[in-house]
Design a protein around this motif. Sequence first.
Motif, PDB file in Angstrom:
ATOM      1  N   GLU A  99      11.281   4.424 -10.098  1.00  0.00           N
ATOM      2  CA  GLU A  99      10.022   4.656  -9.413  1.00  0.00           C
ATOM      3  C   GLU A  99       8.884   4.160 -10.287  1.00  0.00           C
ATOM      4  N   VAL A 100       8.030   3.310  -9.700  1.00  0.00           N
ATOM      5  CA  VAL A 100       6.870   2.812 -10.425  1.00  0.00           C
ATOM      6  C   VAL A 100       5.566   3.355  -9.851  1.00  0.00           C
ATOM      7  N   ALA A 101       5.606   3.807  -8.600  1.00  0.00           N
ATOM      8  CA  ALA A 101       4.409   4.369  -7.973  1.00  0.00           C
ATOM      9  C   ALA A 101       4.828   5.119  -6.715  1.00  0.00           C
ATOM     10  N   ARG A 102       3.911   5.963  -6.251  1.00  0.00           N
ATOM     11  CA  ARG A 102       4.138   6.630  -4.963  1.00  0.00           C
ATOM     12  C   ARG A 102       2.819   6.824  -4.254  1.00  0.00           C
ATOM     13  N   TYR A 103       2.938   6.906  -2.941  1.00  0.00           N
ATOM     14  CA  TYR A 103       1.767   7.077  -2.097  1.00  0.00           C
ATOM     15  C   TYR A 103       1.976   8.342  -1.277  1.00  0.00           C
TER      16      TYR A 103
END
Length: 187
Positions: free
Chosen positions: A157-161
């Motif tokens: 995981e590098v980012a989440r929204y």
Amino acid sequence: MLRSALLYTALVFGANTAFAAGPDWQAARDGGLAKLVVAEEPVPVSTTEFTDPQGGTHSLADCQGKVVALNFWATWCAPCREEMPALDRLQAELGGEDFQVVTIATGRNAPDRIEAFFDEVGVTNLPILLDPRQKVARDMGVLGLPVTVLIDREGREVARYLGDAEWDSEAAKTLITQLTADEGGRN
């Protein structure tokens, strides 16, 4: 003529340098993905299996080597109804060997209700995948819906929204293009 060639060459090298530097997270936020949260360090994703309506089992490891937009959603979720067509268009436009949208219906979502939901909102390019006991969602720290997790080629995981987004916007497509061009998956 020589001047034009030099200018073009400079632009090409500049563009390649921008892509080599990794995703421009701030530009994505400024372009409409304001709630994008970038991981300080990439985090391995869940290894928990999920299913399809035919009973087949899957895991996020199936997507190793691709950049993934992993979306957790439910048929009863109003923001999911708004967001799902944009995810479908994103998959239609950019999905392939380098990128894939994976949508997982978490919680109680009967396959026939999912099919009806997809028909109602016009989804034709996304898989029907199930996490009925919310094991994957819990492993991934999903507390509300919808949540979209951006995963690099190495399965991290590098980012989440958090919440619904216009995943077919220019800002989102540019971010996905940058992620697929970035070998490390992170800036």
